[in-house]
Write a protein that holds these residues in place. Structure first.
Motif, PDB file in Angstrom:
ATOM      1  N   ASP A  79       0.835  -1.217   0.000  1.00 35.87           N
ATOM      2  CA  ASP A  79       0.000   0.000   0.000  1.00 35.87           C
ATOM      3  C   ASP A  79       0.860   1.253   0.000  1.00 35.87           C
ATOM      4  O   ASP A  79       0.503   2.268  -0.580  1.00 35.87           O
ATOM      5  CB  ASP A  79      -0.898   0.041   1.248  1.00 35.87           C
ATOM      6  CG  ASP A  79      -2.089  -0.903   1.146  1.00 35.87           C
ATOM      7  OD1 ASP A  79      -2.397  -1.366   0.026  1.00 35.87           O
ATOM      8  OD2 ASP A  79      -2.710  -1.180   2.196  1.00 35.87           O
ATOM      9  N   ALA A  80       1.997   1.179   0.693  1.00 29.67           N
ATOM     10  CA  ALA A  80       2.863   2.353   0.821  1.00 29.67           C
ATOM     11  C   ALA A  80       3.709   2.590  -0.437  1.00 29.67           C
ATOM     12  O   ALA A  80       4.450   3.563  -0.499  1.00 29.67           O
ATOM     13  CB  ALA A  80       3.774   2.194   2.045  1.00 29.67           C
ATOM     14  N   ARG A  96       3.410  -9.105  -5.844  1.00 32.55           N
ATOM     15  CA  ARG A  96       2.363  -9.081  -4.832  1.00 32.55           C
ATOM     16  C   ARG A  96       1.764  -7.676  -4.862  1.00 32.55           C
ATOM     17  O   ARG A  96       2.482  -6.695  -4.716  1.00 32.55           O
ATOM     18  CB  ARG A  96       3.017  -9.329  -3.493  1.00 32.55           C
ATOM     19  CG  ARG A  96       2.069  -9.315  -2.351  1.00 32.55           C
ATOM     20  CD  ARG A  96       2.845  -9.306  -1.049  1.00 32.55           C
ATOM     21  NE  ARG A  96       1.921  -9.438   0.041  1.00 32.55           N
ATOM     22  CZ  ARG A  96       1.654 -10.575   0.648  1.00 32.55           C
ATOM     23  NH1 ARG A  96       2.280 -11.658   0.312  1.00 32.55           N
ATOM     24  NH2 ARG A  96       0.768 -10.619   1.619  1.00 32.55           N
ATOM     25  N   GLU A  97       0.468  -7.607  -5.078  1.00 28.78           N
ATOM     26  CA  GLU A  97      -0.159  -6.297  -5.191  1.00 28.78           C
ATOM     27  C   GLU A  97      -1.361  -6.218  -4.272  1.00 28.78           C
ATOM     28  O   GLU A  97      -1.951  -7.238  -3.910  1.00 28.78           O
ATOM     29  CB  GLU A  97      -0.628  -6.036  -6.638  1.00 28.78           C
ATOM     30  CG  GLU A  97       0.463  -6.148  -7.692  1.00 28.78           C
ATOM     31  CD  GLU A  97       1.531  -5.053  -7.589  1.00 28.78           C
ATOM     32  OE1 GLU A  97       1.356  -4.090  -6.801  1.00 28.78           O
ATOM     33  OE2 GLU A  97       2.562  -5.180  -8.282  1.00 28.78           O
ATOM     34  N   THR A  98      -1.704  -4.994  -3.920  1.00 27.29           N
ATOM     35  CA  THR A  98      -2.935  -4.734  -3.180  1.00 27.29           C
ATOM     36  C   THR A  98      -3.704  -3.688  -3.971  1.00 27.29           C
ATOM     37  O   THR A  98      -3.140  -3.060  -4.882  1.00 27.29           O
ATOM     38  CB  THR A  98      -2.640  -4.154  -1.783  1.00 27.29           C
ATOM     39  OG1 THR A  98      -1.897  -2.940  -1.956  1.00 27.29           O
ATOM     40  CG2 THR A  98      -1.856  -5.124  -0.918  1.00 27.29           C
ATOM     41  N   ARG A 125      -1.907   3.396  -6.612  1.00 23.38           N
ATOM     42  CA  ARG A 125      -0.696   4.200  -6.641  1.00 23.38           C
ATOM     43  C   ARG A 125      -0.006   4.112  -8.007  1.00 23.38           C
ATOM     44  O   ARG A 125       0.396   5.100  -8.594  1.00 23.38           O
ATOM     45  CB  ARG A 125       0.268   3.643  -5.605  1.00 23.38           C
ATOM     46  CG  ARG A 125       0.928   4.628  -4.748  1.00 23.38           C
ATOM     47  CD  ARG A 125       1.647   3.826  -3.685  1.00 23.38           C
ATOM     48  NE  ARG A 125       1.386   4.361  -2.382  1.00 23.38           N
ATOM     49  CZ  ARG A 125       1.984   5.439  -1.890  1.00 23.38           C
ATOM     50  NH1 ARG A 125       2.867   6.102  -2.591  1.00 23.38           N
ATOM     51  NH2 ARG A 125       1.698   5.869  -0.685  1.00 23.38           N
ATOM     52  N   LYS A 126       0.153   2.872  -8.464  1.00 21.09           N
ATOM     53  CA  LYS A 126       0.820   2.641  -9.747  1.00 21.09           C
ATOM     54  C   LYS A 126       0.070   3.357 -10.869  1.00 21.09           C
ATOM     55  O   LYS A 126       0.671   4.027 -11.711  1.00 21.09           O
ATOM     56  CB  LYS A 126       0.837   1.124 -10.006  1.00 21.09           C
ATOM     57  CG  LYS A 126       1.845   0.691 -11.022  1.00 21.09           C
ATOM     58  CD  LYS A 126       1.955  -0.819 -11.047  1.00 21.09           C
ATOM     59  CE  LYS A 126       2.772  -1.378  -9.893  1.00 21.09           C
ATOM     60  NZ  LYS A 126       2.909  -2.824  -9.917  1.00 21.09           N
ATOM     61  N   VAL A 171      -4.983   1.869 -17.389  1.00 23.59           N
ATOM     62  CA  VAL A 171      -5.725   0.689 -16.918  1.00 23.59           C
ATOM     63  C   VAL A 171      -4.696  -0.264 -16.311  1.00 23.59           C
ATOM     64  O   VAL A 171      -3.721  -0.628 -16.963  1.00 23.59           O
ATOM     65  CB  VAL A 171      -6.468  -0.025 -18.069  1.00 23.59           C
ATOM     66  CG1 VAL A 171      -7.161  -1.292 -17.558  1.00 23.59           C
ATOM     67  CG2 VAL A 171      -7.478   0.919 -18.723  1.00 23.59           C
ATOM     68  N   VAL A 172      -4.886  -0.650 -15.057  1.00 25.01           N
ATOM     69  CA  VAL A 172      -3.979  -1.575 -14.377  1.00 25.01           C
ATOM     70  C   VAL A 172      -4.810  -2.750 -13.869  1.00 25.01           C
ATOM     71  O   VAL A 172      -5.859  -2.552 -13.256  1.00 25.01           O
ATOM     72  CB  VAL A 172      -3.276  -0.875 -13.183  1.00 25.01           C
ATOM     73  CG1 VAL A 172      -2.431  -1.867 -12.404  1.00 25.01           C
ATOM     74  CG2 VAL A 172      -2.418   0.286 -13.668  1.00 25.01           C
ATOM     75  N   MET A 173      -4.331  -3.968 -14.157  1.00 23.04           N
ATOM     76  CA  MET A 173      -5.057  -5.159 -13.692  1.00 23.04           C
ATOM     77  C   MET A 173      -4.093  -6.109 -13.012  1.00 23.04           C
ATOM     78  O   MET A 173      -2.940  -6.216 -13.425  1.00 23.04           O
ATOM     79  CB  MET A 173      -5.679  -5.889 -14.877  1.00 23.04           C
ATOM     80  CG  MET A 173      -6.706  -5.082 -15.596  1.00 23.04           C
ATOM     81  SD  MET A 173      -7.597  -6.118 -16.769  1.00 23.04           S
ATOM     82  CE  MET A 173      -6.506  -6.023 -18.138  1.00 23.04           C
TER      83      MET A 173
END
Lengths: 86, 289
Positions: free
Chosen positions: B102-103, B156-158, B164-165, B227-229
């Motif tokens: 998250d950070a 690993r993503e949240t 953010r990205k 667009v991010v998936m």
């Protein structure tokens, strides 16, 4: 030689995720695959026809059974993708 | 965010390996580290202001100095199924990693946690019961090989890291909306046995390429900027997130439409297979009776 990748229940039934076969077309590769792994027959065919929900890809691109696979490195055979139950 | 654990017996060079790897990763992005410690560490002194804050019952204390900051607090109460471990028993490390994602960190080096399923660099010959070892005898590997191994682990993503990205990669002055979709593993389905977890199997590169091409198609639309998936693979316990879509757009209408189309196409076109494990047994989703 082309590598055939298997996923999900097909991989579990064959107890392998990768099979090498010599073949000219995608459909021919699937037949050779079943000769090698008869346990896949019921999952892949109904009345001698490839079941309509089975997907075939050649190097990642969707293909029909009659697609020539001479220049293809990797075929994949897989069931419908994860579906609408999210 | 790429996470690797550095594991091995005492005095086999875990900390040294982290000292060697950290500067190389630091050139590529933001990096954090986590250390598993098997005894209590006192970072606060009785009578200090921060100590008194804790005594007064706050869950987390953050100290801010002119050049740094520190924080401490109790572990959150483990929740059933928390974390991505099947039994949820590694809940705390999972939560720490989600916080770091998250950070906005790009890399995390974890010293310890050899019993986790996280990808591992083993300093020596790993024990047979270690899961997911990506490099053995890592102390003998070149730093560039180790960096390569870190880059190759599943990210690993949240939802937070993806938002953010998406925001960072597009700073268009016309972008006035961020819309998201998150899919979670449902515990209960009508008329079905309770789900304990799902196992996702992915046709690696092909799935990633498809997701990229879906995102690129949707980004071609007027008013869509980014667009991010992301879809998790492996075991995802009931109650946890499994898929996220984030869209940065000019206005809300095109943002909502883009989110819907992206998740619909992801589910129709991306070769990710789902096995549902319930209290009564397991089945692949497409075999569902």
């Amino acid at each position: 030689m082309v590598t055939v990748r298997l996923f999900a229940d097909l991989r579990e039934a064959a107890e392998t995720g990768e099979v090498e076969v010599e073949s000219s077309s995608a459909a021919d590769a699937v037949e050779k695959l079943v000769e090698r792994h008869p346990e896949l027959e019921d999952l892949l065919y109904t009345d001698g026809e490839l079941r309509p929900h089975i997907n075939l890809t050649a190097d990642g691109e969707p293909v029909d059974g009659d697609e020539e696979v001479g220049d293809v490195d990797e075929l994949a055979v897989f069931p419908p993708v994860s579906g609408g139950l999210l | 965010m790429k996470v690797v654990c550095v594991v091995g017996d005492s005095d086999t060079g875990k900390t040294g390996l982290i000292e060697r790897l950290a500067p190389a990763l630091e050139e590529r992005g933001r990096i954090a580290s986590v250390k598993s410690i098997h005894h209590d560490v006192k970072v606060d002194e009785e009578g200090k202001d921060t100590y008194r804050h804790r005594e007064a019952g706050v869950e987390r204390v953050v100290g801010v100095t002119p050049s740094s900051r520190f924080e401490f607090g109790d572990h959150a109460e483990p929740e059933p199924g928390s974390g991505r471990d099947r039994e949820g028993k590694l809940g705390e490390i999972e939560r720490v990693l989600d916080d770091l994602a998250d950070a906005g960190f790009d890399y995390v080096l974890v010293e310890g946690y050899s019993d986790s399923r996280l990808p591992k660099l083993a300093t020596e010959e790993p024990d047979d019961d270690l899961e997911n070892v990506v490099v053995e005898h890592a102390t003998e590997s070149d730093t560039s090989e180790l960096v390569q191994a870190v880059e190759q682990v599943e990210p690993r993503e949240t939802l937070g890291s993806l938002i953010r990205k998406a925001k960072d990669s597009d700073r268009s002055p016309e972008a006035g909306a961020v819309a998201t979709f998150t899919g979670r593993v449902r515990r209960e389905n009508v008329d079905d046995a309770e789900t304990t977890h799902l196992e996702y199997e992915k046709y690696e590169d092909v799935a990633d390429e498809r997701m990229k091409s879906i995102a690129a198609d949707i980004e071609d639309r007027d008013g869509i900027f980014e667009v991010v998936m992301h879809h998790d693979t492996g075991v995802v316990p009931a109650g946890q997130d499994s898929v996220h879509v984030v869209v940065v757009a000019g206005h809300r209408r095109e943002a909502f439409a883009a989110v819907e189309d992206a998740i619909d196409r992801l589910k129709d076109e991306v070769p990710i297979f789902k096995k549902e494990v319930t209290v009564d047994g397991e089945f692949w989703t497409h075999q569902r009776p």
